[in-house]
Design a protein around this motif. Structure first.
Motif, PDB file in Angstrom:
ATOM      1  N   ILE A  87       0.851  -1.186   0.000  1.00 44.26           N
ATOM      2  CA  ILE A  87       0.000   0.000   0.000  1.00 44.26           C
ATOM      3  C   ILE A  87       0.891   1.242   0.000  1.00 44.26           C
ATOM      4  O   ILE A  87       1.840   1.329   0.776  1.00 44.26           O
ATOM      5  CB  ILE A  87      -0.916   0.014   1.241  1.00 44.26           C
ATOM      6  N   LEU A  89       1.818   5.138   0.770  1.00 41.69           N
ATOM      7  CA  LEU A  89       1.509   6.012   1.902  1.00 41.69           C
ATOM      8  C   LEU A  89       0.358   6.946   1.573  1.00 41.69           C
ATOM      9  O   LEU A  89      -0.480   7.245   2.423  1.00 41.69           O
ATOM     10  CB  LEU A  89       2.755   6.818   2.287  1.00 41.69           C
ATOM     11  N   ALA A  92      -2.953   5.136   1.868  1.00 44.93           N
ATOM     12  CA  ALA A  92      -3.310   4.797   3.236  1.00 44.93           C
ATOM     13  C   ALA A  92      -4.198   5.847   3.888  1.00 44.93           C
ATOM     14  O   ALA A  92      -4.942   5.554   4.830  1.00 44.93           O
ATOM     15  CB  ALA A  92      -2.038   4.607   4.075  1.00 44.93           C
ATOM     16  N   PRO A 104      -5.713  -3.766   6.557  1.00 41.89           N
ATOM     17  CA  PRO A 104      -6.168  -3.478   5.188  1.00 41.89           C
ATOM     18  C   PRO A 104      -7.371  -4.335   4.823  1.00 41.89           C
ATOM     19  O   PRO A 104      -7.473  -5.487   5.232  1.00 41.89           O
ATOM     20  CB  PRO A 104      -4.953  -3.820   4.322  1.00 41.89           C
ATOM     21  N   TRP A 109      -4.844  -5.878  -4.191  1.00 44.07           N
ATOM     22  CA  TRP A 109      -3.574  -5.259  -3.860  1.00 44.07           C
ATOM     23  C   TRP A 109      -2.435  -5.935  -4.617  1.00 44.07           C
ATOM     24  O   TRP A 109      -2.480  -7.120  -4.915  1.00 44.07           O
ATOM     25  CB  TRP A 109      -3.277  -5.405  -2.360  1.00 44.07           C
ATOM     26  N   TYR A 123       0.945  -5.896   6.523  1.00 47.47           N
ATOM     27  CA  TYR A 123       0.954  -5.334   5.179  1.00 47.47           C
ATOM     28  C   TYR A 123       2.217  -4.511   5.006  1.00 47.47           C
ATOM     29  O   TYR A 123       2.970  -4.275   5.966  1.00 47.47           O
ATOM     30  CB  TYR A 123      -0.296  -4.491   4.918  1.00 47.47           C
ATOM     31  N   LEU A 125       3.950  -0.989   3.631  1.00 52.78           N
ATOM     32  CA  LEU A 125       3.669   0.410   3.343  1.00 52.78           C
ATOM     33  C   LEU A 125       4.903   1.035   2.715  1.00 52.78           C
ATOM     34  O   LEU A 125       6.001   0.945   3.266  1.00 52.78           O
ATOM     35  CB  LEU A 125       3.311   1.145   4.642  1.00 52.78           C
ATOM     36  N   GLU A 126       4.719   1.646   1.555  1.00 51.65           N
ATOM     37  CA  GLU A 126       5.846   2.289   0.880  1.00 51.65           C
ATOM     38  C   GLU A 126       6.000   3.717   1.385  1.00 51.65           C
ATOM     39  O   GLU A 126       5.071   4.521   1.321  1.00 51.65           O
ATOM     40  CB  GLU A 126       5.641   2.291  -0.633  1.00 51.65           C
ATOM     41  N   LYS A 141      10.229   0.199   1.760  1.00 53.37           N
ATOM     42  CA  LYS A 141       8.978  -0.440   2.159  1.00 53.37           C
ATOM     43  C   LYS A 141       9.106  -0.978   3.574  1.00 53.37           C
ATOM     44  O   LYS A 141      10.040  -1.711   3.883  1.00 53.37           O
ATOM     45  CB  LYS A 141       8.629  -1.560   1.174  1.00 53.37           C
ATOM     46  N   VAL A 157       3.065   3.600  12.517  1.00 52.91           N
ATOM     47  CA  VAL A 157       2.257   4.312  11.536  1.00 52.91           C
ATOM     48  C   VAL A 157       0.960   4.697  12.237  1.00 52.91           C
ATOM     49  O   VAL A 157       0.338   3.866  12.906  1.00 52.91           O
ATOM     50  CB  VAL A 157       1.958   3.440  10.308  1.00 52.91           C
ATOM     51  N   LYS A 159      -2.829   6.775  11.836  1.00 50.56           N
ATOM     52  CA  LYS A 159      -3.815   7.400  10.960  1.00 50.56           C
ATOM     53  C   LYS A 159      -4.770   8.236  11.797  1.00 50.56           C
ATOM     54  O   LYS A 159      -5.284   7.790  12.823  1.00 50.56           O
ATOM     55  CB  LYS A 159      -4.596   6.363  10.160  1.00 50.56           C
ATOM     56  N   VAL A 165      -1.766  10.219   7.424  1.00 50.06           N
ATOM     57  CA  VAL A 165      -1.022   9.018   7.814  1.00 50.06           C
ATOM     58  C   VAL A 165       0.412   9.427   8.126  1.00 50.06           C
ATOM     59  O   VAL A 165       1.099  10.011   7.282  1.00 50.06           O
ATOM     60  CB  VAL A 165      -1.054   7.954   6.708  1.00 50.06           C
TER      61      VAL A 165
END
Length: 208
Positions: A87, A89, A92, A104, A109, A123, A125-126, A141, A157, A159, A165
């Motif tokens: 996913i 950023l 997200a 997620p 995906w 998961y 996250l880039e 990642k 991370v 949110k 995010v």
């Protein structure tokens, strides 16, 4: 039967699976970088040494693994056979990509390989931008585990209700607020009201 050779070989395979060296594993776990060096695997008299259970436990904890996972490396398995959704950023922050616990949802995906070990619920996250540089750089990642407990000093991370995010270091968390620190000193930290935070998920490791 467990032997010195099998245990040390398992540590070497574990390091390789996480795209690092035994010294790199030791650093991630907050240990002396020489803890798992080949020179430490025998005493001065040539007697074989075991890695300490404390050192091994610290490495597994920082990687989000347990002894059951490590046993796979002892058995000689080190292939990256598990996958997790990738996913961006920016994605997200959009609605509909995560449930209220930070997992997620949906399908379609892009999937990427994970180092051997548990992957349920994780998961990838880039990272975008340089707010976590030089620890995590733009384009790298990070593997995120929403189910893992978070503690002071963890990279996380977060949110917010506004869809923001943030990938930062956790300074403090309680029922009232969450305090975050940017790993890049050029960026300010954040103090967020807990009521404005949708979820917090722990970054387990980085896959370059």
């Amino acid at each position: 039967m467990l032997t010195h050779k099998k245990i040390w070989s398992a540590l070497d395979r574990l390091a390789e699976a996480h795209e690092t060296s035994p010294s790199g594993l030791a650093k991630r776990a907050g240990l002396d970088p020489t803890t798992f060096n080949k020179s430490k695997r025998r005493s001065g008299t040539g007697k074989d040494r075991w890695p300490s259970t404390e050192s091994l436990a610290k490495v597994l904890a920082v990687l989000g693994l347990d002894m059951e996972d490590f046993s796979a490396f002892i058995a000689g398995h080190s292939s990256k056979s598990r996958t997790a959704p990738l996913i961006g950023l920016a994605q997200a922050g959009d609605d509909g990509f995560f449930d209220d616990s930070g997992f997620p949802i949906g399908s379609g995906w892009e999937e990427i390989d994970l180092p051997a070990g548990r992957s349920e619920g994780m998961y990838v996250l880039e990272i975008m931008g340089d707010s976590m540089s030089p620890v995590f750089r733009n384009g790298e990642k990070v593997i995120v585990a929403p189910h893992a407990p978070v503690h002071r000093g963890d990279r996380v991370v977060v949110k917010t209700l506004e869809g923001e995010v943030l990938a930062k270091e956790l300074v403090r968390i309680n029922e009232t607020f969450i305090e975050l620190r940017s790993l890049n000193p050029e960026y300010e930290g954040r103090l967020l009201a807990r009521k404005n935070v949708v979820w917090v998920a722990r970054i387990m490791w980085v896959s370059q």
